[in-house]
Scaffold this motif. Structure first.
Motif, PDB file in Angstrom:
ATOM      1  N   PRO A 179       0.895  -1.191   0.170  1.00  0.00           N
ATOM      2  CA  PRO A 179      -0.024  -0.099  -0.025  1.00  0.00           C
ATOM      3  C   PRO A 179       0.923   1.203  -0.004  1.00  0.00           C
ATOM      4  O   PRO A 179       1.979   1.209   0.477  1.00  0.00           O
ATOM      5  CB  PRO A 179      -0.677  -0.030   1.455  1.00  0.00           C
ATOM      6  CG  PRO A 179       0.129  -1.175   2.114  1.00  0.00           C
ATOM      7  CD  PRO A 179       0.590  -1.932   1.331  1.00  0.00           C
ATOM      8  N   PRO A 180       0.534   2.305  -0.616  1.00  0.00           N
ATOM      9  CA  PRO A 180       1.023   3.600  -1.023  1.00  0.00           C
ATOM     10  C   PRO A 180       1.516   4.305   0.679  1.00  0.00           C
ATOM     11  O   PRO A 180       2.658   4.576   0.818  1.00  0.00           O
ATOM     12  CB  PRO A 180       0.190   4.550  -1.574  1.00  0.00           C
ATOM     13  CG  PRO A 180      -1.061   3.685  -1.649  1.00  0.00           C
ATOM     14  CD  PRO A 180      -1.032   2.441  -1.197  1.00  0.00           C
ATOM     15  N   GLN A 181       0.589   4.094   1.671  1.00  0.00           N
ATOM     16  CA  GLN A 181       1.047   4.852   2.943  1.00  0.00           C
ATOM     17  C   GLN A 181       2.151   4.004   3.687  1.00  0.00           C
ATOM     18  O   GLN A 181       2.999   4.764   4.152  1.00  0.00           O
ATOM     19  CB  GLN A 181      -0.268   4.712   3.690  1.00  0.00           C
ATOM     20  CG  GLN A 181      -0.104   5.296   5.237  1.00  0.00           C
ATOM     21  CD  GLN A 181       0.089   6.905   4.815  1.00  0.00           C
ATOM     22  OE1 GLN A 181      -0.967   7.517   4.144  1.00  0.00           O
ATOM     23  NE2 GLN A 181       1.087   7.606   5.318  1.00  0.00           N
ATOM     24  N   ALA A 182       2.250   2.694   3.534  1.00  0.00           N
ATOM     25  CA  ALA A 182       3.516   2.017   4.215  1.00  0.00           C
ATOM     26  C   ALA A 182       4.859   2.294   3.498  1.00  0.00           C
ATOM     27  O   ALA A 182       5.687   2.645   3.971  1.00  0.00           O
ATOM     28  CB  ALA A 182       3.187   0.539   3.876  1.00  0.00           C
ATOM     29  N   LEU A 183       4.846   2.662   2.224  1.00  0.00           N
ATOM     30  CA  LEU A 183       5.741   2.692   1.263  1.00  0.00           C
ATOM     31  C   LEU A 183       6.405   4.330   1.482  1.00  0.00           C
ATOM     32  O   LEU A 183       7.446   4.496   1.834  1.00  0.00           O
ATOM     33  CB  LEU A 183       5.613   2.629  -0.055  1.00  0.00           C
ATOM     34  CG  LEU A 183       5.239   1.232  -0.624  1.00  0.00           C
ATOM     35  CD1 LEU A 183       4.666   1.158  -1.759  1.00  0.00           C
ATOM     36  CD2 LEU A 183       6.893   0.558  -0.657  1.00  0.00           C
ATOM     37  N   TYR A 184       5.200   5.304   1.579  1.00  0.00           N
ATOM     38  CA  TYR A 184       5.668   6.566   1.933  1.00  0.00           C
ATOM     39  C   TYR A 184       6.105   6.745   3.383  1.00  0.00           C
ATOM     40  O   TYR A 184       7.061   7.501   3.505  1.00  0.00           O
ATOM     41  CB  TYR A 184       4.145   7.583   1.828  1.00  0.00           C
ATOM     42  CG  TYR A 184       4.667   8.746   2.435  1.00  0.00           C
ATOM     43  CD1 TYR A 184       5.118   9.779   1.620  1.00  0.00           C
ATOM     44  CD2 TYR A 184       4.201   9.238   3.964  1.00  0.00           C
ATOM     45  CE1 TYR A 184       5.238  11.293   2.288  1.00  0.00           C
ATOM     46  CE2 TYR A 184       4.475  10.394   4.361  1.00  0.00           C
ATOM     47  CZ  TYR A 184       4.818  11.479   3.440  1.00  0.00           C
ATOM     48  OH  TYR A 184       5.107  12.807   3.912  1.00  0.00           O
ATOM     49  N   ASP A 185       5.313   6.152   4.504  1.00  0.00           N
ATOM     50  CA  ASP A 185       6.181   6.106   5.606  1.00  0.00           C
ATOM     51  C   ASP A 185       7.703   5.684   6.001  1.00  0.00           C
ATOM     52  O   ASP A 185       8.409   6.267   6.397  1.00  0.00           O
ATOM     53  CB  ASP A 185       5.248   5.323   6.768  1.00  0.00           C
ATOM     54  CG  ASP A 185       3.869   5.874   6.897  1.00  0.00           C
ATOM     55  OD1 ASP A 185       3.647   7.068   6.771  1.00  0.00           O
ATOM     56  OD2 ASP A 185       3.136   5.104   7.392  1.00  0.00           O
ATOM     57  N   ALA A 194       8.168  -3.044   2.454  1.00  0.00           N
ATOM     58  CA  ALA A 194       6.920  -2.830   2.726  1.00  0.00           C
ATOM     59  C   ALA A 194       6.098  -4.202   2.284  1.00  0.00           C
ATOM     60  O   ALA A 194       5.065  -4.372   3.087  1.00  0.00           O
ATOM     61  CB  ALA A 194       6.390  -1.735   1.908  1.00  0.00           C
ATOM     62  N   GLU A 195       6.513  -4.885   1.374  1.00  0.00           N
ATOM     63  CA  GLU A 195       5.642  -6.217   0.723  1.00  0.00           C
ATOM     64  C   GLU A 195       5.918  -7.122   1.927  1.00  0.00           C
ATOM     65  O   GLU A 195       4.811  -7.945   2.115  1.00  0.00           O
ATOM     66  CB  GLU A 195       5.942  -6.459  -0.592  1.00  0.00           C
ATOM     67  CG  GLU A 195       5.948  -5.619  -1.660  1.00  0.00           C
ATOM     68  CD  GLU A 195       6.429  -5.893  -2.948  1.00  0.00           C
ATOM     69  OE1 GLU A 195       7.012  -6.856  -3.085  1.00  0.00           O
ATOM     70  OE2 GLU A 195       6.112  -5.091  -3.879  1.00  0.00           O
ATOM     71  N   LEU A 196       6.997  -7.383   2.292  1.00  0.00           N
ATOM     72  CA  LEU A 196       7.234  -8.350   3.216  1.00  0.00           C
ATOM     73  C   LEU A 196       6.298  -8.212   4.609  1.00  0.00           C
ATOM     74  O   LEU A 196       5.491  -9.084   5.004  1.00  0.00           O
ATOM     75  CB  LEU A 196       8.694  -8.499   3.988  1.00  0.00           C
ATOM     76  CG  LEU A 196       9.520  -8.968   3.122  1.00  0.00           C
ATOM     77  CD1 LEU A 196      11.068  -8.991   3.569  1.00  0.00           C
ATOM     78  CD2 LEU A 196       9.403 -10.570   2.840  1.00  0.00           C
ATOM     79  N   ALA A 197       6.275  -6.855   5.239  1.00  0.00           N
ATOM     80  CA  ALA A 197       5.370  -6.664   6.076  1.00  0.00           C
ATOM     81  C   ALA A 197       3.872  -6.903   5.580  1.00  0.00           C
ATOM     82  O   ALA A 197       2.913  -7.435   6.636  1.00  0.00           O
ATOM     83  CB  ALA A 197       5.620  -5.113   6.542  1.00  0.00           C
TER      84      ALA A 197
END
Length: 316
Positions: free
Chosen positions: A14-20, A144-147
């Motif tokens: 998701p974009p939010q996880a990547l941004y964070d 981010a994908e692993l999480a």
């Protein structure tokens, strides 16, 4: 002439996880292979200024950057204040766009000028961006994908912790002990071997063999950024099997109680979920890995600091 580059990657995260993850520059050395160390100079809610050290074209370079954070539109604008030659100026933007079918397009833009607009320098910069940018995009997506795949938060995989110890020695003596890591095999019980070189002032390369409390042996290679008497930041180039990345900072200051030193050892780690059961046993969880790393790495740091204090006291 100002030139522009664009690198992108499609991620299922998701974009939010990547941004964070991209917005937290303190985690970069543990997430991005080129990043060595970061030190904040100013920090606000939507803007920041920091010095970054990174491997560019096979050598460690450093510069000061400003960033404007836009958490509402998931964009981060960055501009280097003073660039490292052959770069005359450098800026760019991180953009995280939601895709209709789910997932995110991560876009990394750069705009730059070369010193004297030299064609060879321009080619060198383009090659460095073409080499580093895909690596950074892939690393961001991977974490981010692993999480997301584990139903976990990014912070469950990439996290920081620290220990602070007051020593009966001066900050300068404590710094000197950590700086002279080549002497650690003679001084620290968990260190078997260290090879230390410093070809550029303040930039050390170190290879070290250590043994943990359970008898496990590890060989690590690190780059260390040394600011005399103040701090030593490091990044492991070959982290232990349980980790995707490991970085940290030793900070040296006065204790506020006489002539003693107060030293903080901070660690930032990125866990490799695939290695948790292999290293810690079939029933091990991410929480077990976090506890294990906190205990083992923290114990090593505390041992180093306690030994530094005793060595300084005996020398005095």
């Amino acid at each position: 002439m100002r030139r522009h580059t664009r690198h992108s990657l499609i991620s299922t995260a998701p974009p939010q996880a990547l941004y964070d993850l991209a917005a937290d520059v303190g985690r970069w050395p543990s997430v991005f292979a080129p990043s060595v160390a970061a030190h904040h100079l100013e920090r606000g809610e939507l803007s920041e200024r920091f010095r970054l050290w990174a491997s560019v074209g096979g050598e460690v370079k450093t510069w000061v950057s400003r960033r404007a954070l836009d958490p509402f539109n998931l964009r981060i604008r960055f501009d280097q204040e003073v660039s490292a030659p052959p770069i005359a100026s450098m800026g760019g933007e991180w953009i995280f766009e939601s895709l209709p079918g789910g997932g995110t397009e991560i876009v990394l833009l750069h705009d730059f000028t070369a010193v004297d607009d030299d064609p060879a320098a321009t080619d060198w910069i383009n090659a460095a961006l073409d080499r580093n940018s895909p690596v950074e995009l892939a690393a961001l997506a991977r974490i981010a994908e692993l999480a997301a795949g584990l139903g976990a938060d990014v912070g469950d995989l990439v996290f920081s912790f620290s220990d602070t110890v007051d020593l009966e020695c001066s900050p300068e003596e404590a710094y000197a002990f950590v700086h002279r890591a080549d002497l650690w095999p003679e001084r620290l019980p968990h260190v078997r071997r260290v090879e230390l070189t410093e070809d550029a002032a303040g930039v050390q390369e170190m290879e070290m063999d250590t043994v943990t409390a359970d008898g496990s042996a590890h060989t690590t290679r690190s780059v260390r950024i040394c600011v005399p008497g103040e701090r030593i930041a490091y990044k492991q180039l070959v982290p232990p099997r349980l980790l995707l990345g490991h970085s940290g900072v030793w900070r040296f200051g006065g204790s506020g109680a006489g002539a003693g030193a107060r030293v903080t050892a901070e660690h930032t780690v990125a866990i490799d979920p695939a290695a948790v059961r292999e290293v810690l046993g079939e029933q091990a969880t991410l929480a077990d890995a976090r506890r294990y790393l906190r205990e083992v790495l923290g114990a090593n740091s505390r041992t180093t600091l306690a030994t530094a204090g005793r060595a300084a006291a005996s020398a005095g």
